[in-house]
Scaffold this motif. Sequence first.
Motif, PDB file in Angstrom:
ATOM      1  N   LEU A  30       0.922  -1.132  -0.039  1.00  0.00           N
ATOM      2  CA  LEU A  30      -0.027  -0.252   0.028  1.00  0.00           C
ATOM      3  C   LEU A  30       0.813   1.296  -0.019  1.00  0.00           C
ATOM      4  CD1 LEU A  30      -2.941   0.636   0.091  1.00  0.00           C
ATOM      5  CD2 LEU A  30      -2.779   1.363   2.581  1.00  0.00           C
ATOM      6  N   SER A  31       1.895   1.322   0.640  1.00  0.00           N
ATOM      7  CA  SER A  31       2.936   2.191   0.840  1.00  0.00           C
ATOM      8  C   SER A  31       3.200   2.548  -0.607  1.00  0.00           C
ATOM      9  CB  SER A  31       3.925   2.338   1.920  1.00  0.00           C
ATOM     10  OG  SER A  31       4.635   1.312   1.353  1.00  0.00           O
ATOM     11  N   ARG A  32       3.695   1.588  -1.275  1.00  0.00           N
ATOM     12  CA  ARG A  32       4.354   1.794  -2.702  1.00  0.00           C
ATOM     13  C   ARG A  32       3.095   2.349  -3.482  1.00  0.00           C
ATOM     14  NH1 ARG A  32       7.670  -3.386  -3.746  1.00  0.00           N
ATOM     15  NH2 ARG A  32       9.397  -2.770  -2.625  1.00  0.00           N
ATOM     16  N   VAL A  33       2.023   1.812  -3.440  1.00  0.00           N
ATOM     17  CA  VAL A  33       1.110   2.298  -4.136  1.00  0.00           C
ATOM     18  C   VAL A  33       0.566   3.752  -4.113  1.00  0.00           C
ATOM     19  CG1 VAL A  33      -1.523   2.178  -4.763  1.00  0.00           C
ATOM     20  CG2 VAL A  33      -0.181  -0.085  -4.531  1.00  0.00           C
ATOM     21  N   LEU A  34       0.611   4.204  -2.858  1.00  0.00           N
ATOM     22  CA  LEU A  34       0.221   5.492  -2.522  1.00  0.00           C
ATOM     23  C   LEU A  34       1.424   6.599  -2.904  1.00  0.00           C
ATOM     24  CD1 LEU A  34      -1.279   4.953   1.167  1.00  0.00           C
ATOM     25  CD2 LEU A  34      -2.343   5.708  -0.926  1.00  0.00           C
ATOM     26  N   ARG A 151       4.694  18.161  -3.527  1.00  0.00           N
ATOM     27  CA  ARG A 151       3.311  17.852  -3.082  1.00  0.00           C
ATOM     28  C   ARG A 151       3.465  17.383  -1.413  1.00  0.00           C
ATOM     29  NH1 ARG A 151      -1.279  17.506  -5.429  1.00  0.00           N
ATOM     30  NH2 ARG A 151      -2.204  16.042  -4.079  1.00  0.00           N
ATOM     31  N   PRO A 152       2.477  17.657  -0.763  1.00  0.00           N
ATOM     32  CA  PRO A 152       2.689  17.038   0.713  1.00  0.00           C
ATOM     33  C   PRO A 152       2.506  15.684   0.816  1.00  0.00           C
ATOM     34  CG  PRO A 152       0.632  18.208   0.453  1.00  0.00           C
ATOM     35  CD  PRO A 152       1.363  18.334  -0.867  1.00  0.00           C
ATOM     36  N   LEU A 153       2.948  14.860   1.603  1.00  0.00           N
ATOM     37  CA  LEU A 153       2.757  13.581   1.712  1.00  0.00           C
ATOM     38  C   LEU A 153       2.012  13.186   3.107  1.00  0.00           C
ATOM     39  CD1 LEU A 153       6.432  12.173   1.303  1.00  0.00           C
ATOM     40  CD2 LEU A 153       4.458  11.924  -0.364  1.00  0.00           C
ATOM     41  N   THR A 154       1.264  14.204   3.476  1.00  0.00           N
ATOM     42  CA  THR A 154       0.278  14.215   4.614  1.00  0.00           C
ATOM     43  C   THR A 154      -0.703  12.900   4.538  1.00  0.00           C
ATOM     44  OG1 THR A 154       0.632  16.493   4.600  1.00  0.00           O
ATOM     45  CG2 THR A 154      -0.942  15.681   6.299  1.00  0.00           C
ATOM     46  N   GLU A 155      -1.350  12.804   3.365  1.00  0.00           N
ATOM     47  CA  GLU A 155      -2.409  11.969   3.069  1.00  0.00           C
ATOM     48  C   GLU A 155      -1.894  10.511   3.049  1.00  0.00           C
ATOM     49  OE1 GLU A 155      -6.027  11.568   2.905  1.00  0.00           O
ATOM     50  OE2 GLU A 155      -5.743  13.598   3.821  1.00  0.00           O
ATOM     51  N   PRO A 156      -0.996  10.193   2.263  1.00  0.00           N
ATOM     52  CA  PRO A 156      -0.508   8.759   2.356  1.00  0.00           C
ATOM     53  C   PRO A 156       0.105   8.501   3.510  1.00  0.00           C
ATOM     54  CG  PRO A 156       0.834  10.090   0.719  1.00  0.00           C
ATOM     55  CD  PRO A 156      -0.432  10.959   1.093  1.00  0.00           C
ATOM     56  N   ASP A 157       0.793   9.439   4.414  1.00  0.00           N
ATOM     57  CA  ASP A 157       1.417   9.233   5.478  1.00  0.00           C
ATOM     58  C   ASP A 157       0.199   8.876   6.711  1.00  0.00           C
ATOM     59  OD1 ASP A 157       3.991   9.452   4.615  1.00  0.00           O
ATOM     60  OD2 ASP A 157       4.335  11.390   5.626  1.00  0.00           O
ATOM     61  N   THR A 159      -2.734   7.747   6.137  1.00  0.00           N
ATOM     62  CA  THR A 159      -3.480   6.522   5.578  1.00  0.00           C
ATOM     63  C   THR A 159      -2.509   5.197   6.252  1.00  0.00           C
ATOM     64  OG1 THR A 159      -4.206   7.547   3.677  1.00  0.00           O
ATOM     65  CG2 THR A 159      -4.348   5.215   3.716  1.00  0.00           C
ATOM     66  N   LEU A 160      -1.513   5.356   5.894  1.00  0.00           N
ATOM     67  CA  LEU A 160      -0.182   4.469   6.389  1.00  0.00           C
ATOM     68  C   LEU A 160      -0.179   4.217   7.910  1.00  0.00           C
ATOM     69  CD1 LEU A 160       2.334   4.597   3.852  1.00  0.00           C
ATOM     70  CD2 LEU A 160       0.773   2.751   3.750  1.00  0.00           C
ATOM     71  N   GLN A 161      -0.078   5.292   8.369  1.00  0.00           N
ATOM     72  CA  GLN A 161      -0.365   5.333  10.020  1.00  0.00           C
ATOM     73  C   GLN A 161      -1.542   4.699  10.477  1.00  0.00           C
ATOM     74  OE1 GLN A 161      -0.382   9.349  11.733  1.00  0.00           O
ATOM     75  NE2 GLN A 161       1.504   8.810  13.230  1.00  0.00           N
ATOM     76  N   GLN A 162      -2.597   5.152  10.004  1.00  0.00           N
ATOM     77  CA  GLN A 162      -3.726   4.468  10.324  1.00  0.00           C
ATOM     78  C   GLN A 162      -3.832   3.092  10.096  1.00  0.00           C
ATOM     79  OE1 GLN A 162      -6.960   6.827   8.629  1.00  0.00           O
ATOM     80  NE2 GLN A 162      -7.161   8.286  10.363  1.00  0.00           N
ATOM     81  N   LEU A 163      -3.396   2.611   8.903  1.00  0.00           N
ATOM     82  CA  LEU A 163      -3.104   1.315   8.650  1.00  0.00           C
ATOM     83  C   LEU A 163      -2.493   0.203   9.565  1.00  0.00           C
ATOM     84  CD1 LEU A 163      -4.087  -1.253   6.380  1.00  0.00           C
ATOM     85  CD2 LEU A 163      -1.755  -0.496   5.494  1.00  0.00           C
ATOM     86  N   SER A 164      -1.121   0.930   9.869  1.00  0.00           N
ATOM     87  CA  SER A 164      -0.411   0.289  10.702  1.00  0.00           C
ATOM     88  C   SER A 164      -0.862   0.110  12.141  1.00  0.00           C
ATOM     89  CB  SER A 164       1.141   0.900  10.795  1.00  0.00           C
ATOM     90  OG  SER A 164       0.918   2.299  11.072  1.00  0.00           O
TER      91      SER A 164
END
Length: 485
Positions: A30-34, A151-157, A159-164
């Motif tokens: 998922l992190s790769r995709v994001l 671009r900010p990485l806030t969104e994927p960060d 998302t990944l934080q929530q996923l982890s």
Amino acid sequence: MSIRLRLTLLYSAILALTLIAFSIVLYVTLSRVLYNGVEQTLIGEAQRISANAKYDPRTHKIVIPASKVTAPDTLVQLRTAEGSMVDPETDKSPNLRMLGFDLPLDAEGLAAVQNGERWEQTIVVDGERLRVNSDLYRTASGTELILQVARPLTEPDRTLQQLSRLLIIGTGVATLIAFGVGWALAGAALKPIDRITHTAHDIGEERDFGRRVQYNGPADEIGRLATTFNAMLSALQGAFKQEAQALQAQRRFVADASHELRTPLTTIRGNIGLLQRTPPISAEDREAVLSDMAEESDRMSRLVNDLLVLARADAGRELHSEPVAIKPLIEDACRNARLLAPERTIHCLNELDVFVQGDHDALKQVLLILLDNALKFTPPSGRLTLTTALHENKVAITVQDTGIGISAQALPHIFERFYRGDTSRTGAGAGLGLAIAKTLVEGQHGSISVQSEPGQGSAFTIRLPRATIGTPLTIPERKQSVPVS
Ligand code: ADP
């Protein structure tokens, strides 16, 4: 550590490892995709901007049309090919101007861009990560500039934080639930083993082999264990019972033997007292006392002989097993019986010329016991008959008399050691004759049975296996004569 805990820990650990592996794969994918998504967006934006930016070479001013920056959170900045900023007002997109910082490009990045490579880096501004792409771009007039898009990485960060967080909590909770359920299941599966352990412990404490493990489940490994354990208990119970009975019989035997030996010993002791008297007893009394002592000694030696035969059999001493010719054996036994009671009529009807597998001496002793009893319990006018017959592979030898017979109550006991019927009628026997006969016959893989009618007579039959070979081995000369009780 108990098996229950070990099993539970093992499958909880397997589950946890599986979940962790799955979580890692999911997170990385998922992190790769994001992040790839962000990367692709940046590349797309850079292309769009470079196609639409206006550059005035005289003033060195570049105008980036705001409408061409599609995403509102995309930050754009232009630098000269040497990496310097000409006019911060025009070189930055309005949203970057508002934020009030420059997109950085260090010496290494600058060199890479000047070499025609795209330089990617991640920076942190006010605690938020930004992805910055720097690339060389050529204006329509041929001027080379560096275009930086971020671009900010806030969104994927996020998302990944929530996923982890979700994966860590999920894995933990799932492992805990699996541990609980596994603990309960292992407990239920191992309960019968627990019961078996308790039963075994109780049996050890109480020495109660009558107890059994209660198990109503399927015939799986545990079921088989319970069944095997119960079968083992049954066998133990049987062996224990047998042992107790044997011990009891042994005690009774020793007590009876001592009792039987006491009578002749007491008589002999009394007679010695008589012989030692002063003044001495008369010559006539002396004669009577001595004959009495001789008789008691004889009785005692017969008894000791009988006891020896039984003791040897009990000790498991093997008898001979050889082909024994029936004809001479019967003739021999009849001759002995006739010598013992010359006045009696003894018919020996022996037409059978076969061999039995057994021990010659033991067989002769059995026949003499039966003939002796028949003589003892048959009035002088009665008749004794000895017959032989062949049934399938068994040779039957029957000693029949027309004597007093045996009552129905006595019949089941006559083969017991020291059993005597009505002693007023049986004389001085110790009650060991038939017990010896039975022991010797069974020691030759044969059987002994009796049929009797009180007042009519008795018939004792021994059955022995017929010898498989045709000719007998030579019957060895026996040096010892067999005593008749
Ligand atoms: P014993 O050595 O004292 O004769 P046995 O063991 O040979 O003892 O016999 C046991 C009892 O069986 C005898 O006391 C008698 O009551 C009975 N018995 C044995 N043989 C006969 C027989 N042929 N006829 C009647 N009773 C018999």
